[in-house]
Scaffold this active site. Structure first.
Site, short mmCIF file in Angstrom:
data_model
loop_
_atom_site.label_atom_id
_atom_site.label_comp_id
_atom_site.label_asym_id
_atom_site.label_seq_id
_atom_site.Cartn_x
_atom_site.Cartn_y
_atom_site.Cartn_z
N HIS A 1 -64.48 34.20 0.32
CA HIS A 1 -64.14 34.01 1.74
C HIS A 1 -62.68 34.37 1.99
O HIS A 1 -62.35 34.99 3.01
CB HIS A 1 -64.41 32.55 2.11
CG HIS A 1 -64.56 32.34 3.58
ND1 HIS A 1 -64.88 31.14 4.14
CD2 HIS A 1 -64.42 33.19 4.63
CE1 HIS A 1 -64.93 31.25 5.46
NE2 HIS A 1 -64.65 32.48 5.78
N GLU B 1 -81.64 46.08 14.97
CA GLU B 1 -81.27 45.64 13.62
C GLU B 1 -82.47 45.42 12.72
O GLU B 1 -82.31 45.12 11.54
CB GLU B 1 -80.43 44.36 13.70
CG GLU B 1 -81.06 43.24 14.50
CD GLU B 1 -80.11 42.07 14.70
OE1 GLU B 1 -79.17 41.90 13.90
OE2 GLU B 1 -80.32 41.31 15.65
N ASP C 1 -77.62 44.50 9.21
CA ASP C 1 -78.99 44.03 9.04
C ASP C 1 -79.98 45.19 8.97
O ASP C 1 -80.92 45.16 8.19
CB ASP C 1 -79.38 43.08 10.18
CG ASP C 1 -79.03 41.63 9.87
OD1 ASP C 1 -78.98 41.28 8.68
OD2 ASP C 1 -78.79 40.87 10.81
N CYS D 1 -72.36 48.16 16.54
CA CYS D 1 -71.44 47.03 16.35
C CYS D 1 -71.38 46.59 14.89
O CYS D 1 -70.66 45.64 14.56
CB CYS D 1 -71.85 45.85 17.23
SG CYS D 1 -73.51 45.21 16.91
#
Length: 840
Positions: A462, A699, A723, A770
């Site tokens: 992360h 997606e 995705d 996107c």
């Protein structure tokens, strides 16, 4: 303790090699135990000692003997010889046979193996030799039957079994299926699995015995993947506990497999760094070049007073309070990780939580308290003792387990000592730390450091993701030597190459400073130019919008020249709270986004959350395949009030004409029509016009294949390439082992993008991207050529992508992109793009 010694003779004839020279990490990193390698000159394998044949590989290329003292000697002929499926091998023994030293075990054809296998190099290791030292008796040529090596030392033997034989009991065995073996997370899973049952469970391995209630005891077994362990359960529910233990060991859940796989990253990265002349090599987590004085955060130090003045009972109460408070904090991290769908990260914190009430650690702490130590010193000593035990096992995989212990040690000590470490480096410094939490990095960014150097960590962590998002050069896995460097000394961080230069001379510092000035000027030129539209050389305008999650990000994107918001992720508004946000709260947030971009469009995606990202106030059942389950618009139909409140909030922003709603996970036309009707109904209820533009995220492959039908009812498309790529290639985009293969420039993905654009064109609708592919400047001409007219990227990439658009001719992009769809793979597409449209 018991003295053990084993003499092994040469099983093969040929030159000797150290295991570290074997071109296979399973052997070179000692995962199969200590031993030796031989480059065989003859095709015969002999027994190096007397014992029992306990295992023969199906393809006959490997044999394991068990010595009478319990040693297990593993012999493996060649590398990748399992692929021969027994061809060229002839066995002279069977499983269960007793053999004498020097007895012929196996014959193999040198020519057949040499031609078909990666290498003839053969290995002999002792797989259960933890705690023993190896002494070589020769370092030259091995001759069959001659003494080769001695393993000797003292090793702890198994403890006596339970004496309560009258209790109900059950026994069995299991092959540990977890990647990396029985390390912290699988051990925590095993502990959790047997806890509900009224029974005690012990795991036996290599003459050692561990109580399954003790995570540390399980770790000290040193069980590797695919090793068999014995299981003993005693108590009223012994049978149920045995079944649960076998299930936990042999059939790990998908999320645990992912966690185990990720667990290997820090372990492998924790090996000693490669040193050149004044260079420490690590792993690039966020590219870039940086230079500055080294700065380290304040270290956590124990008070000088070791002994308590208030007595063991009072110290125990303080420790219990600190353990409880730490448990609350760790549980919050677990919940946060699960909300983000980070099951592997949640599994790490779950293992940490289990350590807080580990019987062995608590017993050691209590003993130190009884000896008069303060709570802080007792906890530190207890954890330090276990770390030393694990370090003594001489197993690379145990380094991560030590890291888990030290992390928990630090967390409890901070509460006991009431210490909040501050992160306030001088501006432009290179920050060096063992590791950082996301919250610590967030605080650190306010000080504007030049770069980040971590001794541990991983490129997929992360913190690494946050560093990339912030454009902060970052190198991880630099090793312990990082923390021994002097502070306030100017160093060079070449993060793109994963290098920290610890002794740059004046010429190097001058060159880097010049390069940094050049880069800064270039960034400023791009930022200023980004305020203007991105227009190709032949006059086509491409909108370059921003992906954002909160208002501060939106304001930064606006300053960087974004042409609007191409994707507002609304998930953060719904997380980290006990109930869903109200309509008014949502409306205020969405209105603020529109106000951050006057006269620009703002695309707001409806809640994209589901079984893989639960929230406290939704009763969502964990799913075995969350990416294929209840998420996106599907969740809206099962929780209609959530969807209605969000749509009502969107209908009430001003001016509503600039607000576009984007629907995630649409897979067929009926879903779009249903949302359209719901918007009309809600608008009538609110007495407002249903003026929202409604777009569909492309997606899932079905949406791309039905693009023409969807475009008849949608106002626009936005392609989520992350995705779309994982669903098209059937590869989990969160799977670390597949990361190198998941490339959105794969021809199959490009074909779906092309089909989506073609379907939209037939109805006069526009298409944007996107996903991460929009930020890849190599892909910009391909996307333009396929028909994309809007790219939504991170704020830091807006100037770069706009500049890239201005270098291109849209007509030439269209002409050349069609041929890319016929290439065989993503690598070929990238190579062709680099030739056609080199990134300047």
């Amino acid at each position: 303790m018991s003295t053990r010694e084993l003499l092994l003779t040469a099983p093969l004839a040929g030159p000797l090699l150290a295991l570290t020279d074997v071109p296979d990490p399973v052997f070179s990193e000692g995962l199969m135990g200590p031993g030796i390698a031989i480059d065989p000159l003859e095709g015969q394998l002999f027994a190096p000692c007397a014992g029992e044949v306990i295992q023969i590989a199906r393809s006959a290329h490997a044999i394991t003997l068990r010595h009478d003292d319990g040693y297990e000697v593993f012999m493996h002929v060649g590398l990748d010889t399992v692929q021969l499926k027994g061809q060229g091998f002839q066995l002279d023994v069977h499983e269960g046979d007793r053999v004498s030293a020097g007895q012929l075990l196996l014959r193999f054809d040198l020519d057949t193996v040499a031609q078909a296998a990666r290498s003839l190099i053969s290995m002999m290791t002792v797989t259960n030799a933890e705690g023993l030292s190896m002494k070589m008796l020769t370092t030259r040529q091995a001759r069959v039957g001659e003494p080769l090596l001695i393993l000797q030392g003292q090793t702890r033997l198994a403890t006596d079994p339970d004496s309560s034989l009258s209790e109900p009991h059950a026994e069995g065995s299991a092959m540990v299926a977890h990647s990396g073996g029985l390390h912290a997370r699988p051990a925590a899973l095993l502990r959790e699995a047997v806890q509900p049952f009224s029974a005690t469970t012990h795991i036996l391995h290599n003459h050692l015995r561990a109580d399954a209630a003790s995570l540390v005891s399980l770790l000290k077994l040193g069980v590797k993947e695919q090793q068999r362990v014995m299981i003993e359960c005693r108590g009223q529910q012994a049978v149920q506990a045995l079944a649960a233990a076998i299930q936990a060991l042999e059939h790990p859940a998908a999320r645990v497999r992912a966690a185990a796989s990720l667990a290997l990253v820090p372990a492998s990265l924790s090996t000693p760094p490669k040193h050149g002349e004044g260079v420490i090599q690590g792993i690039c987590a966020s590219p870039g070049l940086a230079m500055g004085p080294l700065w380290k955060p304040e270290a956590l130090t124990l008070p000088a007073e070791r002994h308590s003045r208030q007595g063991a009972a009072a110290e125990q109460a303080e420790l219990d309070k600190a353990l409880q408070a730490t448990g609350v904090l760790i549980q919050q991290r677990i919940d946060e990780a699960q909300r983000r769908g980070q099951d592997a990260e949640a599994a790490i914190f779950t293992a940490h939580l289990a350590l807080l009430d580990d019987p062995e650690l608590l017993q050691d702490s209590q003993q130190y308290l009884n000896d008069g130590l303060t709570a802080a010193h007792a906890w530190h000593a207890a954890l330090e003792r276990q770390c030393q035990i694990l370090a003594g096992l001489d197993n690379l995989l145990l380094r991560e387990r030590i890291s888990d212990l030290r992390d928990v040690q630090r967390q409890v000590l901070r509460i006991l000592l009431n210490v909040q470490l501050t992160f306030d480096p001088p501006r432009g410094a290179l920050v060096a730390a063992d590791d950082l939490s996301p919250s610590e990095l967030t605080n650190l960014l306010d000080a504007q450091p030049a770069g980040l150097c971590l001794a541990g960590g991983g490129a997929t962590s992360h913190v690494s993701i946050l560093a990339r998002a912030a454009g902060l050069p970052c190198v991880v896995a630099l090793g312990e030597s990082l923390m021994h460097l002097e502070v306030n000394v100017p160093l060079v961080l070449d993060a793109s190459a994963g290098r920290l230069e610890t002794a740059p001379d004046s010429a190097r510092l001058t060159a880097v400073e010049l390069e940094l000035r050049t880069q800064a000027k270039q960034r400023e030129r791009l930022r200023q130019a980004a305020q203007d539209a991105a227009i190709t050389r032949d006059g086509q305008t491409i909108e370059v919008a921003a992906n954002v999650s909160h208002l501060a990000e939106a304001r930064r994107a606006q300053a960087e020249g974004a042409d609007g918001i191409g994707l507002l992720r609304t998930e953060l508004l719904f997380m980290d709270r006990t109930q869903a946000p109200t309509q008014q709260e949502q409306r205020s947030t969405y209105q603020a986004m529109l106000e951050a971009f006057p006269d620009r469009p703002v695309i707001i995606r409806t809640l994209d959350i589901g079984g893989d990202k639960p929230v406290d106030y939704l009763s969502l059942t964990p799913e075995p395949n969350p990416a294929l389950g209840l998420r996106g618009i599907r969740l809206g139909w099962t929780h209609p009030q959530l969807l209605d409140d969000q749509l009502k909030a969107l209908l009430q922003v001003q001016p509503v004409q600039r607000c576009r709603v984007l629907l995630p996970m649409i897979s067929e036309v009926g879903e779009l029509l249903q949302v359209r009707q719901r918007i009309r109904d809600l608008a009538a209820e609110l007495n407002v016009p249903p003026a929202l533009e409604v777009g569909v995220m492309i997606e899932v492959p079905s949406a791309a294949l039905l693009a023409e039908q969807l475009a008849a009812h949608a106002d626009f498309f936005s392609i989520g390439t992350n995705d779309l790529t994982q669903y098209t290639l059937a590869m989990d985009r969160c799977h670390s082992d597949l990361a190198a293969h998941i490339d959105a420039l794969h021809p199959s993905v490009l074909r779906l993008i092309a089909q989506a654009c073609a379907g939209a064109r037939r109805h006069g609708k526009w298409v944007g991207v996107c996903g991460d592919l929009a930020s890849d400047s190599l892909a910009t001409p391909v996307l333009i050529g396929l028909g994309i007219s809007e790219l939504s990227v991170g704020a830091a990439r807006i100037g770069e992508i706009k500049a890239r658009v201005r270098q291109l001719e849209a007509a030439q992009c269209r002409q050349a992109s069609a041929a890319l769809l016929d290439l065989p793979n993503a690598q070929a597409v990238r190579a062709r793009c680099e030739a056609l449209w080199p990134v300047l």
